[in-house]
Design a protein around this motif. Structure first.
Motif, PDB file in Angstrom:
ATOM      1  N   THR A 140       7.654 -29.592  39.460  1.00 16.25           N
ATOM      2  CA  THR A 140       8.025 -31.661  39.375  1.00 16.25           C
ATOM      3  C   THR A 140       9.450 -32.380  39.049  1.00 16.25           C
ATOM      4  OG1 THR A 140       8.695 -31.554  37.203  1.00 16.25           O
ATOM      5  CG2 THR A 140       6.388 -30.914  37.319  1.00 16.25           C
ATOM      6  N   ARG A 141      10.476 -30.925  39.619  1.00 16.73           N
ATOM      7  CA  ARG A 141      11.526 -30.965  39.455  1.00 16.73           C
ATOM      8  C   ARG A 141      11.997 -32.615  41.047  1.00 16.73           C
ATOM      9  NH1 ARG A 141      16.981 -31.794  36.959  1.00 16.73           N
ATOM     10  NH2 ARG A 141      15.635 -31.357  34.866  1.00 16.73           N
ATOM     11  N   MET A 142      11.046 -32.218  42.078  1.00 18.64           N
ATOM     12  CA  MET A 142      11.916 -32.830  43.437  1.00 18.64           C
ATOM     13  C   MET A 142      11.499 -34.591  43.142  1.00 18.64           C
ATOM     14  SD  MET A 142      12.932 -32.936  46.643  1.00 18.64           S
ATOM     15  CE  MET A 142      13.625 -34.194  45.773  1.00 18.64           C
ATOM     16  N   LEU A 143      10.563 -34.896  42.078  1.00 22.44           N
ATOM     17  CA  LEU A 143       9.601 -35.846  42.374  1.00 22.44           C
ATOM     18  C   LEU A 143      10.411 -36.451  40.845  1.00 22.44           C
ATOM     19  CD1 LEU A 143       5.513 -34.890  41.543  1.00 22.44           C
ATOM     20  CD2 LEU A 143       6.585 -36.617  43.339  1.00 22.44           C
ATOM     21  N   SER A 144      10.608 -36.361  40.117  1.00 21.33           N
ATOM     22  CA  SER A 144      11.834 -36.487  38.975  1.00 21.33           C
ATOM     23  C   SER A 144      13.614 -36.775  39.770  1.00 21.33           C
ATOM     24  CB  SER A 144      11.828 -35.900  37.850  1.00 21.33           C
ATOM     25  OG  SER A 144      12.547 -34.899  37.722  1.00 21.33           O
ATOM     26  N   SER A 145      13.136 -36.521  40.565  1.00 18.23           N
ATOM     27  CA  SER A 145      14.830 -36.020  41.106  1.00 18.23           C
ATOM     28  C   SER A 145      15.406 -37.632  41.720  1.00 18.23           C
ATOM     29  CB  SER A 145      15.718 -35.141  42.170  1.00 18.23           C
ATOM     30  OG  SER A 145      15.903 -34.141  41.063  1.00 18.23           O
ATOM     31  N   ALA A 146      13.698 -37.411  43.225  1.00 24.37           N
ATOM     32  CA  ALA A 146      13.850 -38.167  43.409  1.00 24.37           C
ATOM     33  C   ALA A 146      13.899 -40.284  43.719  1.00 24.37           C
ATOM     34  CB  ALA A 146      12.714 -38.217  45.225  1.00 24.37           C
ATOM     35  N   ALA A 147      12.584 -39.942  41.832  1.00 27.17           N
ATOM     36  CA  ALA A 147      12.378 -40.927  40.916  1.00 27.17           C
ATOM     37  C   ALA A 147      13.607 -41.745  40.740  1.00 27.17           C
ATOM     38  CB  ALA A 147      11.736 -40.808  40.361  1.00 27.17           C
ATOM     39  N   ARG A 148      15.064 -41.161  39.555  1.00 25.59           N
ATOM     40  CA  ARG A 148      15.827 -41.203  39.855  1.00 25.59           C
ATOM     41  C   ARG A 148      17.137 -41.844  40.788  1.00 25.59           C
ATOM     42  NH1 ARG A 148      18.393 -36.554  38.047  1.00 25.59           N
ATOM     43  NH2 ARG A 148      15.836 -35.641  37.885  1.00 25.59           N
ATOM     44  N   PHE A 149      16.534 -41.752  42.013  1.00 30.10           N
ATOM     45  CA  PHE A 149      18.129 -41.847  43.025  1.00 30.10           C
ATOM     46  C   PHE A 149      16.787 -42.827  43.089  1.00 30.10           C
ATOM     47  CE2 PHE A 149      18.462 -41.003  47.702  1.00 30.10           C
ATOM     48  CZ  PHE A 149      20.040 -42.016  47.964  1.00 30.10           C
ATOM     49  N   TYR A 150      16.092 -42.893  44.337  1.00 28.71           N
ATOM     50  CA  TYR A 150      15.149 -44.344  44.866  1.00 28.71           C
ATOM     51  C   TYR A 150      14.745 -45.222  43.443  1.00 28.71           C
ATOM     52  CZ  TYR A 150      14.839 -41.279  49.008  1.00 28.71           C
ATOM     53  OH  TYR A 150      14.798 -40.639  49.783  1.00 28.71           O
ATOM     54  N   GLY A 151      14.896 -45.022  42.038  1.00 29.72           N
ATOM     55  CA  GLY A 151      14.969 -45.723  41.105  1.00 29.72           C
ATOM     56  C   GLY A 151      13.874 -46.253  40.302  1.00 29.72           C
ATOM     57  N   ILE A 152      12.438 -45.387  41.619  1.00 34.86           N
ATOM     58  CA  ILE A 152      11.558 -45.687  40.025  1.00 34.86           C
ATOM     59  C   ILE A 152      10.838 -45.168  39.114  1.00 34.86           C
ATOM     60  CG2 ILE A 152      10.979 -46.417  42.436  1.00 34.86           C
ATOM     61  CD1 ILE A 152       9.255 -43.844  42.595  1.00 34.86           C
ATOM     62  N   PRO A 153      10.237 -45.455  37.893  1.00 35.95           N
ATOM     63  CA  PRO A 153      10.060 -45.149  36.930  1.00 35.95           C
ATOM     64  C   PRO A 153       9.041 -43.962  37.607  1.00 35.95           C
ATOM     65  CG  PRO A 153       8.858 -47.062  37.292  1.00 35.95           C
ATOM     66  CD  PRO A 153       9.403 -46.805  38.468  1.00 35.95           C
ATOM     67  N   PHE A 154       9.059 -42.537  36.661  1.00 44.56           N
ATOM     68  CA  PHE A 154       8.507 -40.831  37.061  1.00 44.56           C
ATOM     69  C   PHE A 154       8.129 -41.031  35.504  1.00 44.56           C
ATOM     70  CE2 PHE A 154       8.770 -36.574  35.210  1.00 44.56           C
ATOM     71  CZ  PHE A 154       8.537 -36.156  36.378  1.00 44.56           C
TER      72      PHE A 154
ATOM     73  N   ARG B 133       5.693 -29.726  27.804  1.00 43.51           N
ATOM     74  CA  ARG B 133       5.619 -31.234  28.852  1.00 43.51           C
ATOM     75  C   ARG B 133       7.057 -31.953  28.016  1.00 43.51           C
ATOM     76  NH1 ARG B 133       0.565 -33.856  28.942  1.00 43.51           N
ATOM     77  NH2 ARG B 133       1.710 -34.762  30.604  1.00 43.51           N
ATOM     78  N   MET B 134       6.394 -31.963  27.026  1.00 43.42           N
ATOM     79  CA  MET B 134       7.244 -32.804  26.181  1.00 43.42           C
ATOM     80  C   MET B 134       8.990 -33.053  26.481  1.00 43.42           C
ATOM     81  SD  MET B 134       5.853 -34.503  22.472  1.00 43.42           S
ATOM     82  CE  MET B 134       5.491 -32.078  21.886  1.00 43.42           C
ATOM     83  N   TYR B 135       8.925 -31.729  26.423  1.00 46.95           N
ATOM     84  CA  TYR B 135      10.903 -31.526  26.873  1.00 46.95           C
ATOM     85  C   TYR B 135      11.109 -31.953  27.607  1.00 46.95           C
ATOM     86  CZ  TYR B 135      14.793 -29.127  27.376  1.00 46.95           C
ATOM     87  OH  TYR B 135      15.993 -29.003  27.763  1.00 46.95           O
ATOM     88  N   ASN B 136       9.596 -31.783  29.079  1.00 47.26           N
ATOM     89  CA  ASN B 136      10.137 -32.321  30.700  1.00 47.26           C
ATOM     90  C   ASN B 136      10.361 -33.580  30.718  1.00 47.26           C
ATOM     91  OD1 ASN B 136      10.370 -31.251  33.222  1.00 47.26           O
ATOM     92  ND2 ASN B 136       8.475 -31.834  33.827  1.00 47.26           N
ATOM     93  N   VAL B 137       9.846 -34.536  29.558  1.00 47.69           N
ATOM     94  CA  VAL B 137       9.643 -35.922  29.867  1.00 47.69           C
ATOM     95  C   VAL B 137      10.958 -36.854  29.079  1.00 47.69           C
ATOM     96  CG1 VAL B 137       8.654 -38.023  29.127  1.00 47.69           C
ATOM     97  CG2 VAL B 137       7.275 -36.809  30.228  1.00 47.69           C
ATOM     98  N   ILE B 138      11.234 -35.673  28.130  1.00 49.96           N
ATOM     99  CA  ILE B 138      12.598 -36.309  27.728  1.00 49.96           C
ATOM    100  C   ILE B 138      13.704 -36.261  28.449  1.00 49.96           C
ATOM    101  CG2 ILE B 138      14.249 -35.427  25.900  1.00 49.96           C
ATOM    102  CD1 ILE B 138      11.495 -34.940  23.678  1.00 49.96           C
ATOM    103  N   VAL B 139      13.677 -34.884  29.218  1.00 48.89           N
ATOM    104  CA  VAL B 139      14.385 -34.675  29.291  1.00 48.89           C
ATOM    105  C   VAL B 139      15.407 -35.339  31.496  1.00 48.89           C
ATOM    106  CG1 VAL B 139      15.379 -32.666  28.713  1.00 48.89           C
ATOM    107  CG2 VAL B 139      14.186 -33.075  30.862  1.00 48.89           C
ATOM    108  N   ASN B 140      14.003 -36.211  31.477  1.00 51.33           N
ATOM    109  CA  ASN B 140      13.721 -36.714  32.854  1.00 51.33           C
ATOM    110  C   ASN B 140      13.697 -38.089  32.309  1.00 51.33           C
ATOM    111  OD1 ASN B 140      13.715 -35.189  35.119  1.00 51.33           O
ATOM    112  ND2 ASN B 140      12.676 -34.235  34.008  1.00 51.33           N
ATOM    113  N   ASN B 141      13.719 -39.199  31.339  1.00 57.71           N
ATOM    114  CA  ASN B 141      13.401 -40.386  30.893  1.00 57.71           C
ATOM    115  C   ASN B 141      12.496 -40.577  31.259  1.00 57.71           C
ATOM    116  OD1 ASN B 141      14.280 -42.474  29.676  1.00 57.71           O
ATOM    117  ND2 ASN B 141      15.235 -43.301  31.717  1.00 57.71           N
ATOM    118  N   GLY B 142      11.281 -40.121  31.150  1.00 64.59           N
ATOM    119  CA  GLY B 142       9.843 -40.143  31.246  1.00 64.59           C
ATOM    120  C   GLY B 142       8.911 -41.998  31.010  1.00 64.59           C
ATOM    121  N   ALA B 143       8.674 -42.277  32.248  1.00 60.47           N
ATOM    122  CA  ALA B 143       8.038 -43.745  31.485  1.00 60.47           C
ATOM    123  C   ALA B 143       6.823 -43.713  31.071  1.00 60.47           C
ATOM    124  CB  ALA B 143       8.014 -45.007  32.881  1.00 60.47           C
ATOM    125  N   HIS B 144       5.807 -42.445  31.442  1.00 61.99           N
ATOM    126  CA  HIS B 144       4.914 -42.129  30.657  1.00 61.99           C
ATOM    127  C   HIS B 144       5.205 -41.188  30.466  1.00 61.99           C
ATOM    128  CE1 HIS B 144       2.958 -42.059  34.689  1.00 61.99           C
ATOM    129  NE2 HIS B 144       2.397 -41.157  34.218  1.00 61.99           N
TER     130      HIS B 144
END
Length: 403
Positions: A124-138, A154-165
């Protein structure tokens, strides 16, 4: 396929001789070219051309559905669902799918989360890295049922990526009484989620993935993911794809690490390698682990840039080449850790993460709030020692945010 033929016409300026030279073949026109199995192409450029076309068309198809959806749903949240783990046959380009959602003011959802936190990080880190760079929710979604342990990961993954949902299927709760307990205990930490503070990126080997199955095709035997798993024990880091490099992402980082560790060296497109060289010359640092004395080259086998680095021709930047054994995996990642600690350009928080004393089943991230986010993915109580802080005692399968 007319689509494939048109793609090649554009790539080779409608000049069949250019294609013949690149493919080492003789064709009279683009109209006679047919699709083929990538594994049947012994010339790397030919295989890369086919896989580029295939993945691009799949990405365009996903984008088209998002655009159609936005035409009729003007105000609702729209998330592109992206699953699998990026192997070519699936046609998934995590960067392209993420970037394209800018057009519809949408987001990206990773639908591939597993029981394992570290495997989730890998895929998932490719998605979250790209989301932060391009400024879209993850956001995230599990691939299926999860135990309480997987639920906490899974909760931890959302917490440390500022997940939107944080999407879960009802059996994740109703068929898992331990999961409910963990949700009650740790869900409030979602309110403290934030983007991670990251200074180091790892090159996501786009080109290698399309040319060599051993890079990520076999999930449990991936030459790339095995390295990612080992380095993640020491450090939190982003993935950095070649498209992101072309779009200017390197200015966000101080260090770029190459991790694919393929036995014939690293191959990538000339344009992205040239961008990395420009970044190095302006002050960036590259860390590269050699395997069998091979280096970094283009798909056509051009080592010009790497050979300059070998002579110390790196401008204001630095290229650290590590000649370490390939096995066990930890040897190379320990060498990378020591190389990072030797640099005077990294923030003290990053160095505290690198020197943290903990077990390999405890993972750490630094949030932009300054907090250390800790995950104990072990079934045992653990203690974490961070320089300048009181010892942190962690329950089995738990999350803590400390500062």
């Amino acid at each position: 396929s007319p689509s494939f033929q048109n793609f090649l016409k554009k790539r080779y300026d409608n000049n069949i001789e250019k294609l013949n030279e690149a493919w080492k073949e003789k064709h009279n026109s683009f109209d006679e070219l047919e699709t083929f199995l990538p594994s049947s192409a012994f010339v790397l450029r030919k295989r890369k051309d086919f896989t580029d076309w295939y993945v691009q068309k799949m990405s365009e198809w996903c984008e088209r559905w998002a655009i159609w959806t936005r035409e009729y749903l003007k105000t609702c949240d729209i998330y592109q669902s992206s699953g699998g783990w990026g192997f070519t046959e699936a046609g998934t380009d995590f960067t392209a799918q993420t970037k394209s959602m800018i057009k519809v003011d949408g987001g990206i959802r990773a639908t591939n989360e597993d029981e394992s936190y570290i495997l989730n990080f890998c895929i998932t880190r490719m998605l979250s890295s790209a989301a932060r760079f391009y400024g879209i929710p993850f956001g995230t979604e599990p691939a299926g049922f999860a135990t309480a342990r997987g639920f906490v990961g899974r909760m931890y993954n959302v917490i440390v990526n500022n997940g939107a949902h944080f999407f879960s299927y009802h059996p994740n709760f109703l068929c898992n009484d331990q999961g409910v307990e963990k949700w009650v205990k740790y869900s409030s930490l979602l309110d403290r989620r934030a983007y991670p503070f990251i200074e180091v990126a790892v090159l996501y080997p786009d080109t290698m993935v399309k040319l060599e199955d051993s890079i990520i095709r076999y999930l449990d035997g991936s030459s790339f993911f095995t390295q990612v798993i080992s380095l993640r024990q020491h450090l939190d880091f982003d993935y950095c794809s070649e498209q992101m490099i072309l779009d200017g992402v390197l200015k966000q980082y101080k260090v770029l690490v190459f991790l694919s560790r393929y036995h014939d060296g690293e191959l990538m497109e000339h344009e992205s390698l040239e961008k990395i060289d420009q970044w190095v010359r302006s002050g960036g640092t590259v860390i590269y682990c050699c395997v069998h004395n091979h280096g970094i080259c283009t798909v056509e086998g051009d080592y010009t840039i790497f050979n300059k680095w070998l002579t110390g021709d790196t401008g204001k930047g630095n290229v650290i080449i590590l000649n370490v054994d390939r096995e066990p995996v930890g040897i190379s990642t320990t060498a990378i850790k020591q190389a990072l600690l030797s640099l005077d350009i990294l923030d003290i928080k990053t160095k505290k993460m690198l020197t943290m004393q903990k077990s390999d089943l405890v993972y750490a991230s630094i949030l932009e709030t300054g907090e250390f986010a800790l995950l104990n993915f072990s079934y045992n109580p653990e203690q974490v020692l961070i320089e300048g802080m009181e010892p942190v005692k962690m329950e089995p399968i738990s999350i803590q945010l400390v500062i």
